[in-house]
Scaffold this active site. Structure first.
Site, PDB file in Angstrom:
ATOM      1  N   HIS A 124      13.153  24.440  45.349  1.00 15.73           N
ATOM      2  CA  HIS A 124      12.079  24.823  44.425  1.00 15.73           C
ATOM      3  C   HIS A 124      12.574  24.567  43.002  1.00 15.73           C
ATOM      4  O   HIS A 124      13.788  24.630  42.753  1.00 15.73           O
ATOM      5  CB  HIS A 124      11.827  26.319  44.648  1.00 15.73           C
ATOM      6  CG  HIS A 124      10.668  26.908  43.919  1.00 15.73           C
ATOM      7  ND1 HIS A 124      10.723  27.267  42.592  1.00 15.73           N
ATOM      8  CD2 HIS A 124       9.430  27.245  44.341  1.00 15.73           C
ATOM      9  CE1 HIS A 124       9.561  27.805  42.240  1.00 15.73           C
ATOM     10  NE2 HIS A 124       8.750  27.794  43.274  1.00 15.73           N
ATOM     11  N   ASP A 201      18.941  31.041  47.578  1.00 15.00           N
ATOM     12  CA  ASP A 201      17.598  31.347  47.074  1.00 15.00           C
ATOM     13  C   ASP A 201      16.810  31.880  48.270  1.00 15.00           C
ATOM     14  O   ASP A 201      16.334  31.123  49.110  1.00 15.00           O
ATOM     15  CB  ASP A 201      16.966  30.069  46.503  1.00 15.00           C
ATOM     16  CG  ASP A 201      15.471  30.245  46.201  1.00 15.00           C
ATOM     17  OD1 ASP A 201      14.926  31.327  46.488  1.00 15.00           O
ATOM     18  OD2 ASP A 201      14.863  29.283  45.698  1.00 15.00           O
ATOM     19  N   GLN A 204      11.972  32.793  50.144  1.00 14.04           N
ATOM     20  CA  GLN A 204      11.182  32.640  51.381  1.00 14.04           C
ATOM     21  C   GLN A 204      11.977  33.103  52.606  1.00 14.04           C
ATOM     22  O   GLN A 204      11.533  32.891  53.741  1.00 14.04           O
ATOM     23  CB  GLN A 204      10.763  31.169  51.568  1.00 14.04           C
ATOM     24  CG  GLN A 204       9.988  30.581  50.421  1.00 14.04           C
ATOM     25  CD  GLN A 204       8.607  31.208  50.245  1.00 14.04           C
ATOM     26  OE1 GLN A 204       8.097  31.900  51.133  1.00 14.04           O
ATOM     27  NE2 GLN A 204       7.999  30.986  49.098  1.00 14.04           N
ATOM     28  N   LYS A 227       6.900  38.716  47.088  1.00 17.16           N
ATOM     29  CA  LYS A 227       6.719  37.904  48.301  1.00 17.16           C
ATOM     30  C   LYS A 227       7.001  38.720  49.554  1.00 17.16           C
ATOM     31  O   LYS A 227       6.884  38.228  50.666  1.00 17.16           O
ATOM     32  CB  LYS A 227       7.633  36.680  48.256  1.00 17.16           C
ATOM     33  CG  LYS A 227       7.236  35.683  47.157  1.00 17.16           C
ATOM     34  CD  LYS A 227       8.011  34.410  47.272  1.00 17.16           C
ATOM     35  CE  LYS A 227       7.997  33.590  46.008  1.00 17.16           C
ATOM     36  NZ  LYS A 227       6.812  32.747  45.849  1.00 17.16           N
ATOM     37  N   CYS A 365       5.790  23.430  43.266  1.00 17.03           N
ATOM     38  CA  CYS A 365       7.023  23.606  42.482  1.00 17.03           C
ATOM     39  C   CYS A 365       8.202  22.915  43.144  1.00 17.03           C
ATOM     40  O   CYS A 365       9.329  23.441  43.137  1.00 17.03           O
ATOM     41  CB  CYS A 365       7.337  25.080  42.246  1.00 17.03           C
ATOM     42  SG  CYS A 365       6.152  25.869  41.183  1.00 17.03           S
TER      43      CYS A 365
HETATM   44  N1  PMP Z   1      12.369  29.753  45.334  1.00 18.37           N
HETATM   45  C1  PMP Z   1      11.505  29.531  46.323  1.00 18.37           C
HETATM   46  C2  PMP Z   1      11.971  28.871  47.574  1.00 18.37           C
HETATM   47  C3  PMP Z   1      10.169  29.933  46.179  1.00 18.37           C
HETATM   48  O1  PMP Z   1       9.289  29.708  47.159  1.00 18.37           O
HETATM   49  C4  PMP Z   1       9.777  30.576  44.980  1.00 18.37           C
HETATM   50  C5  PMP Z   1       8.347  31.027  44.781  1.00 18.37           C
HETATM   51  N2  PMP Z   1       7.374  30.076  45.015  1.00 18.37           N
HETATM   52  C6  PMP Z   1      10.728  30.781  43.992  1.00 18.37           C
HETATM   53  C7  PMP Z   1      12.010  30.358  44.204  1.00 18.37           C
HETATM   54  C8  PMP Z   1      10.387  31.442  42.702  1.00 18.37           C
HETATM   55  O2  PMP Z   1      10.021  32.768  42.901  1.00 18.37           O
HETATM   56  P1  PMP Z   1       9.402  33.618  41.698  1.00 18.37           P
HETATM   57  O3  PMP Z   1       8.252  32.812  41.165  1.00 18.37           O
HETATM   58  O4  PMP Z   1       8.975  34.879  42.344  1.00 18.37           O
HETATM   59  O5  PMP Z   1      10.468  33.795  40.690  1.00 18.37           O
END
Ligand code: PMP
Length: 408
Positions: A124, A201, A204, A227, A365
């Protein structure tokens, strides 16, 4: 989980009873954010009604209560991911801020020009851009592990990228696009064998499978409360004490200080060293309610249920001609990213929306991954504990209808 269990879970999530354009809402955008149970919503409103006061710096009763709530949240998170000490739990605004904190602060203390860090091709942006910002300051190299044809991480290539200049491996636990569950325990063991720490990270990961940071031996693990059925604005960074103690503060301000003069400041101990300013203590208290809720349902039950939805929906989608699903790793979480030939994902998403089905569309993203997949974007369905097979059926019908309309 039994159907009756899921129906009773659904009653705890008021938003699931909504109509969208007169249709029952089918919420399939859980990887972006999950809906909240009444327990979380009430924890927020109760905290504001009964104990709201700024934490840490007050002698009065309400301030003590809110401080206790905030610190109880830290302990609850520690227990949830089986960290060794609650002082190793840092509250941030989200996974993104957690990773930025490590890039900035670990990057300052432990990474020098000419060093490299290793990420994967499925990251991401939150696990790409902070390292690029660091590389702008320090000229570090960012090495990218390529993917296997099924969308897994190429482990042999990974091992080949690690060398004496590798200062950190930073990898997604579960891909938000491909659903791939990376073998983080093995990745960590490989890196540790060469003395390299690992950041996971877990945005998910944590919402869908039991995470034990001690068992993984992760050096850092980042995730977001929103999440995992919790409030927005709360992120968690777990970090091993030995690293956190050696890292400089990320931001300056209240609570992170020991003593301040105009000449010099000494810093507070962990975890406060990394929590400048008024924290979102109400959000932290509501996070307790979310984690209690998830534990009551059971992460193993949630994982099994989402796997069933994934398998069922994938099979049905594969029956639609011209359907391309990205990611077929043997271990895959409840995420299906796709493009239907002759249609644009955005149009598919819009037509699904008109039929009450909420899906995400775009680059998710993960623009570098989209480049590798050779598409500008995808549509994505992602499941949560409250989704049902009936919703999958309704979605499939809506998807077929949308694709047919667009191909006409
Ligand atoms: N890493 C991953 C794999 C994600 O799916 C996301 C959220 N889409 C993020 C980081 C970022 O999370 P946040 O927007 O809650 O900071």
């Amino acid at each position: 989980m039994q159907k009756s269990d899921i129906l009773s879970i659904r009653k705890d999530f008021p938003i699931l009873a909504s109509k969208v354009y007169g249709k029952d809402l089918i919420y399939f955008d859980n990887a972006a954010t999950t809906q909240k149970p009444v327990a979380v919503i009430e924890a927020i409103s109760d905290s504001y009604k009964k104990i709201n006061a700024n934490v840490h710096r007050g002698v009065h009763r309400l301030s003590q209560l809110s401080t206790e709530g905030h610190e109880a949240g830290r302990e609850r998170v520690r227990r949830f991911i089986n960290a060794g000490k609650s002082s190793e739990i840092i509250f941030t605004r989200g996974t993104t801020e957690s990773i930025n904190l490590v890039a900035s602060s670990f990057g300052e203390a432990f990474i020098a020009p000419g060093d490299n860090i290793v990420i994967t091709a499925m990251e991401h942006h939150a696990n790409i851009v902070p390292w690029q910002l660091l590389s702008m300051r320090k000229e570090i190299e960012i090495r990218v592990v390529p993917l296997t044809p099924s969308g897994g991480m190429d482990m042999e290539a990974f091992k080949g990228l690690l060398d004496g200049k590798t200062k950190l491996v930073s990898v997604a636990h579960v891909s938000n696009v491909l659903g791939t569950v990376n073998p983080v325990k093995e990745i960590i063991a490989e890196a540790h064998g060469r003395g390299i720490p690992v950041l996971v990270d877990g945005a998910q990961g944590v919402p869908h499978r039991k995470v034990d940071v001690l068992d993984l031996d992760a050096d850092f693990y980042a995730f977001s409360a929103h999440k995992i059925y919790g409030p927005t604005g709360i992120g968690i960074l777990y970090g091993k004490e030995k690293y956190l103690n050696a890292m400089p503060p990320y931001q300056g301000g209240g609570e992170m200080i020991g003593h301040v003069t105009f000449q010099k400041t000494t810093f507070n101990e962990l975890p406060f060293k990394f929590e400048a300013g008024t924290p979102d203590y109400i959000g932290v208290i509501a996070t307790i309610a979310a984690l209690d809720y998830v534990d009551a349902v059971g992460l193993d039950n949630i994982r099994r249920h989402e796997e069933e939805l994934l398998k069922y929906t994938t099979e049905k989608m594969n029956g639609i001609p011209g359907m391309k699903i990205f990611g077929s790793a043997p271990e895959k979480g409840g995420v299906i990213s796709f493009v239907a030939e002759g249609t644009h994902p955005y149009d598919v998403g819009m037509l699904l929306d008109k039929q009450g089905v909420a899906v995400r569309t775009g680059h998710l993203c993960a623009q570098p991954l989209m480049d590798i997949l050779g598409v500008p974007g995808v549509a994505r369905v992602s499941f949560g504990m409250y989704n049902t097979l009936e919703e999958c059926d309704a979605y499939i019908a809506a998807l077929k209808k949308s694709v047919e309309m667009l191909r006409r």
